[in-house]
Write an enzyme that holds these catalytic residues in place. Sequence first.
Site, PDB file in Angstrom:
ATOM      1  N   SER A 125       0.849  -1.196   0.000  1.00 44.19           N
ATOM      2  CA  SER A 125       0.000   0.000   0.000  1.00 44.19           C
ATOM      3  C   SER A 125       0.878   1.237   0.000  1.00 44.19           C
ATOM      4  O   SER A 125       2.011   1.212   0.512  1.00 44.19           O
ATOM      5  CB  SER A 125      -0.892   0.015   1.246  1.00 44.19           C
ATOM      6  OG  SER A 125      -1.566   1.254   1.388  1.00 44.19           O
ATOM      7  N   TYR A 142      -2.847  -1.837  10.506  1.00 41.57           N
ATOM      8  CA  TYR A 142      -2.894  -2.097   9.063  1.00 41.57           C
ATOM      9  C   TYR A 142      -1.720  -1.422   8.359  1.00 41.57           C
ATOM     10  O   TYR A 142      -1.012  -2.047   7.565  1.00 41.57           O
ATOM     11  CB  TYR A 142      -4.212  -1.596   8.485  1.00 41.57           C
ATOM     12  CG  TYR A 142      -4.289  -1.646   6.976  1.00 41.57           C
ATOM     13  CD1 TYR A 142      -4.626  -2.817   6.314  1.00 41.57           C
ATOM     14  CD2 TYR A 142      -4.009  -0.509   6.206  1.00 41.57           C
ATOM     15  CE1 TYR A 142      -4.683  -2.867   4.926  1.00 41.57           C
ATOM     16  CE2 TYR A 142      -4.070  -0.554   4.830  1.00 41.57           C
ATOM     17  CZ  TYR A 142      -4.400  -1.733   4.185  1.00 41.57           C
ATOM     18  OH  TYR A 142      -4.443  -1.775   2.816  1.00 41.57           O
TER      19      TYR A 142
END
Length: 260
Positions: free
Chosen positions: A138, A151
Amino acid sequence: MKLTKRTVLITGGSAGIGLAFALKFAELGNEVIVTGRRQPVLDQVKAKHPKLHTIRSDVADSAQIAALAARVKSDFPGLDVLVNNAGISRYRNLKASTADLSELMVEMDVNVGGVLRMTSAFTDMLTANKGTLINISSGLAFVPLPCLPIYCATKAAIHSYTQSLRFQFEDSGVEIIEIMPPAVKTDMTADLSEGDGITLITTDELVKLSFASLRTGALEIHPGQSRQLALMRRVAPDFINRQLWKVSRKLVPVEVGQRG
């Protein structure tokens, strides 16, 4: 990366980013296998996209990964692309204690542990077939979105791990690629709204940008706003960190909450 005549396995491929990548690989004439945790969802995917192979498997379960590897080695011996895509996220209030300490590790077990387990389970096949490993991390590996603290930490871990993989596999013939998506319009980002510097792209846009970079041979791919996050991390880290905190502060639960 060679994008045709491959056998591709994608974890978390029954929806969202994983399914979008699966459909693109299939469109290019590749044999594509997708995994997911929910059999009813996999059944729906198979009914709608009969060319895809579907196998129920949970990347957080070592026994299921071992069974998956044995099945793939038997049924798809030519497997030469593994896409580690499966992931979950949880909104977290780090100031609130929780009685369920094991739940704190769920994102680590799936997002990090799943990548480590899958990579190890399929290393021999990828090496034998001179294959390609793609880790989906990400843009938040570079800068945290504080409402998703664990996360974001998992994605930073995958970024570092992928770099080490690239060095250790450099003489093996295995290609190591990392795709670092920006915010993408999926169920996982349903609570995020555009504005204050955040732009959501569709899965179709992500696939288009990612495959354009894959065709050039890029090994670290920053589609869309991920490139800006990487740049801001270098030139103005305090500004971008504060901006993302401003955007996400309202999403921090008053008490420990979760999603994904």
